[in-house]
Write a protein that holds these residues in place. Sequence first.
Motif, PDB file in Angstrom:
ATOM      1  N   ASP A 254     -16.188   3.039  11.360  1.00  0.00           N
ATOM      2  CA  ASP A 254     -17.288   3.376  10.451  1.00  0.00           C
ATOM      3  C   ASP A 254     -16.925   4.544   9.545  1.00  0.00           C
ATOM      4  O   ASP A 254     -17.801   5.237   9.028  1.00  0.00           O
ATOM      5  N   ALA A 255     -15.626   4.770   9.314  1.00  0.00           N
ATOM      6  CA  ALA A 255     -15.201   5.926   8.520  1.00  0.00           C
ATOM      7  C   ALA A 255     -15.518   5.769   7.044  1.00  0.00           C
ATOM      8  O   ALA A 255     -15.561   6.749   6.305  1.00  0.00           O
ATOM      9  N   GLY A 256     -15.732   4.537   6.586  1.00  0.00           N
ATOM     10  CA  GLY A 256     -16.109   4.326   5.197  1.00  0.00           C
ATOM     11  C   GLY A 256     -14.946   4.190   4.239  1.00  0.00           C
ATOM     12  O   GLY A 256     -15.146   3.901   3.061  1.00  0.00           O
ATOM     13  N   ARG A 257     -13.723   4.404   4.701  1.00  0.00           N
ATOM     14  CA  ARG A 257     -12.559   4.231   3.846  1.00  0.00           C
ATOM     15  C   ARG A 257     -11.359   3.874   4.704  1.00  0.00           C
ATOM     16  O   ARG A 257     -11.363   4.074   5.921  1.00  0.00           O
ATOM     17  N   THR A 258     -10.329   3.350   4.066  1.00  0.00           N
ATOM     18  CA  THR A 258      -9.106   2.949   4.761  1.00  0.00           C
ATOM     19  C   THR A 258      -7.921   3.643   4.120  1.00  0.00           C
ATOM     20  O   THR A 258      -7.786   3.650   2.890  1.00  0.00           O
ATOM     21  N   PHE A 259      -7.052   4.208   4.948  1.00  0.00           N
ATOM     22  CA  PHE A 259      -5.778   4.735   4.482  1.00  0.00           C
ATOM     23  C   PHE A 259      -4.733   3.646   4.712  1.00  0.00           C
ATOM     24  O   PHE A 259      -4.396   3.329   5.854  1.00  0.00           O
ATOM     25  N   LEU A 260      -4.237   3.062   3.643  1.00  0.00           N
ATOM     26  CA  LEU A 260      -3.217   2.023   3.718  1.00  0.00           C
ATOM     27  C   LEU A 260      -1.862   2.694   3.533  1.00  0.00           C
ATOM     28  O   LEU A 260      -1.512   3.114   2.429  1.00  0.00           O
ATOM     29  N   CYS A 261      -1.104   2.818   4.621  1.00  0.00           N
ATOM     30  CA  CYS A 261       0.140   3.589   4.632  1.00  0.00           C
ATOM     31  C   CYS A 261       1.333   2.649   4.539  1.00  0.00           C
ATOM     32  O   CYS A 261       1.559   1.845   5.446  1.00  0.00           O
ATOM     33  N   LEU A 262       2.063   2.752   3.460  1.00  0.00           N
ATOM     34  CA  LEU A 262       3.201   1.878   3.232  1.00  0.00           C
ATOM     35  C   LEU A 262       4.482   2.679   3.353  1.00  0.00           C
ATOM     36  O   LEU A 262       4.714   3.608   2.583  1.00  0.00           O
ATOM     37  N   HIS A 263       5.324   2.306   4.288  1.00  0.00           N
ATOM     38  CA  HIS A 263       6.569   3.016   4.560  1.00  0.00           C
ATOM     39  C   HIS A 263       7.652   2.697   3.533  1.00  0.00           C
ATOM     40  O   HIS A 263       7.541   1.716   2.811  1.00  0.00           O
ATOM     41  N   GLY A 264       8.389   3.245   4.076  1.00  0.00           N
ATOM     42  CA  GLY A 264       9.391   3.282   4.007  1.00  0.00           C
ATOM     43  C   GLY A 264       8.976   3.369   4.857  1.00  0.00           C
ATOM     44  O   GLY A 264       9.323   2.884   5.235  1.00  0.00           O
TER      45      GLY A 264
ATOM     46  N   GLY B 286       7.723   1.974  -0.084  1.00  0.00           N
ATOM     47  CA  GLY B 286       6.279   1.804  -0.049  1.00  0.00           C
ATOM     48  C   GLY B 286       5.651   2.095  -1.393  1.00  0.00           C
ATOM     49  O   GLY B 286       4.640   1.491  -1.762  1.00  0.00           O
ATOM     50  N   GLY B 287       6.254   3.024  -2.148  1.00  0.00           N
ATOM     51  CA  GLY B 287       5.770   3.321  -3.493  1.00  0.00           C
ATOM     52  C   GLY B 287       6.273   2.336  -4.528  1.00  0.00           C
ATOM     53  O   GLY B 287       5.530   1.902  -5.412  1.00  0.00           O
ATOM     54  N   THR B 288       7.556   1.978  -4.434  1.00  0.00           N
ATOM     55  CA  THR B 288       8.124   1.030  -5.394  1.00  0.00           C
ATOM     56  C   THR B 288       7.349  -0.275  -5.380  1.00  0.00           C
ATOM     57  O   THR B 288       7.107  -0.887  -6.426  1.00  0.00           O
ATOM     58  N   LEU B 289       6.923  -0.711  -4.203  1.00  0.00           N
ATOM     59  CA  LEU B 289       6.082  -1.890  -4.087  1.00  0.00           C
ATOM     60  C   LEU B 289       4.601  -1.555  -4.253  1.00  0.00           C
ATOM     61  O   LEU B 289       3.883  -2.177  -5.039  1.00  0.00           O
ATOM     62  N   GLY B 290       4.140  -0.547  -3.515  1.00  0.00           N
ATOM     63  CA  GLY B 290       2.709  -0.258  -3.458  1.00  0.00           C
ATOM     64  C   GLY B 290       2.106   0.167  -4.777  1.00  0.00           C
ATOM     65  O   GLY B 290       0.951  -0.165  -5.078  1.00  0.00           O
ATOM     66  N   LEU B 291       2.865   0.896  -5.580  1.00  0.00           N
ATOM     67  CA  LEU B 291       2.321   1.343  -6.864  1.00  0.00           C
ATOM     68  C   LEU B 291       2.100   0.188  -7.831  1.00  0.00           C
ATOM     69  O   LEU B 291       1.387   0.340  -8.826  1.00  0.00           O
ATOM     70  N   THR B 292       2.701  -0.984  -7.542  1.00  0.00           N
ATOM     71  CA  THR B 292       2.471  -2.149  -8.404  1.00  0.00           C
ATOM     72  C   THR B 292       1.261  -2.967  -7.982  1.00  0.00           C
ATOM     73  O   THR B 292       0.833  -3.858  -8.719  1.00  0.00           O
ATOM     74  N   LEU B 293       0.691  -2.680  -6.814  1.00  0.00           N
ATOM     75  CA  LEU B 293      -0.393  -3.525  -6.310  1.00  0.00           C
ATOM     76  C   LEU B 293      -1.631  -3.535  -7.213  1.00  0.00           C
ATOM     77  O   LEU B 293      -2.295  -4.571  -7.324  1.00  0.00           O
ATOM     78  N   PRO B 294      -1.982  -2.418  -7.891  1.00  0.00           N
ATOM     79  CA  PRO B 294      -3.184  -2.466  -8.736  1.00  0.00           C
ATOM     80  C   PRO B 294      -3.077  -3.386  -9.946  1.00  0.00           C
ATOM     81  O   PRO B 294      -4.070  -3.611 -10.632  1.00  0.00           O
ATOM     82  N   VAL B 295      -1.878  -3.921 -10.206  1.00  0.00           N
ATOM     83  CA  VAL B 295      -1.771  -4.940 -11.256  1.00  0.00           C
ATOM     84  C   VAL B 295      -2.619  -6.153 -10.873  1.00  0.00           C
ATOM     85  O   VAL B 295      -3.120  -6.872 -11.738  1.00  0.00           O
TER      86      VAL B 295
END
Length: 280
Positions: free
Chosen positions: A44-54, A107-116
Amino acid sequence: MTALRTPDDRFGDLAGFPFPPNYVDDLPGYEGLRAHYLDLGPRDAGRTFLCLHGEPTCVAPDFFGFGRSDKPIEDSAYTFPFHRTFLLRLVERLALGTITLVVQDWGGTLGLTLPVDAAFRSALDRLFVMNTSLPVGEPLGPHFHEWRSQVRNTPELPVGQWIRDSAPGLTDAEVAAYDAPFPDGRFQAGARTFPGLAMVEPEMDGVAESRAALEFWTEEWSGDSFMAIGANDPDVEAVEALRGHIRGCPAPLVLGDAGHFVPEAGERVARAALRSFGDL
């Protein structure tokens, strides 16, 4: 697709890692492959932290080829669309919303493209970025190309030792934990291929998504951001340059004693991020 599955006993006694595993094996397009993720914290935290590794609520998936996720044995199985689409399908499958996107390295190289992707963009709330880059079809720094050559020419990757080289304070038990997913070189196709997927030439997969993502972060992004930088990363200038493409990103937390693997300073960085977001 032929894949290996790391035996469970490799993860049976990881120091400081008592977290129960979660699996999904019904993602569209990934039939026959089982993906692992951690799902921690109050529901019930109201938000999710989606952690993408490396944390508080944290969903941390292992990319295919890593951690407890299945590991296709052929290098050719691993492509930019293979990894990126997996993330989109997992977010959809778990119905994640109000996402704080936490990214480092690939995780950034892939994750930063997700909002496309419009569906992910509507679920995105905040950004927490550590040492990473968003290649757009142009050469990266000399250290990256040396690293790519080193990986290509190393038949069996000493994963734990390489991470210790960047984070010298790691204990032997922690080094062993980084090695746990890879009983031998047959399990390392995913780790071997990541450097070669970086979009350093204009015709490579992922360039179009990265260029669209750069435009999004520069022109459209209006959420809160936090950046932490390990000052001893050989490619620190690229990380600093990325900040200039994230609209409204405040001055970063610079860790003078950290290298590329900023998550190894996890407690310190997490608290600083939560204070910045107003969660503490």
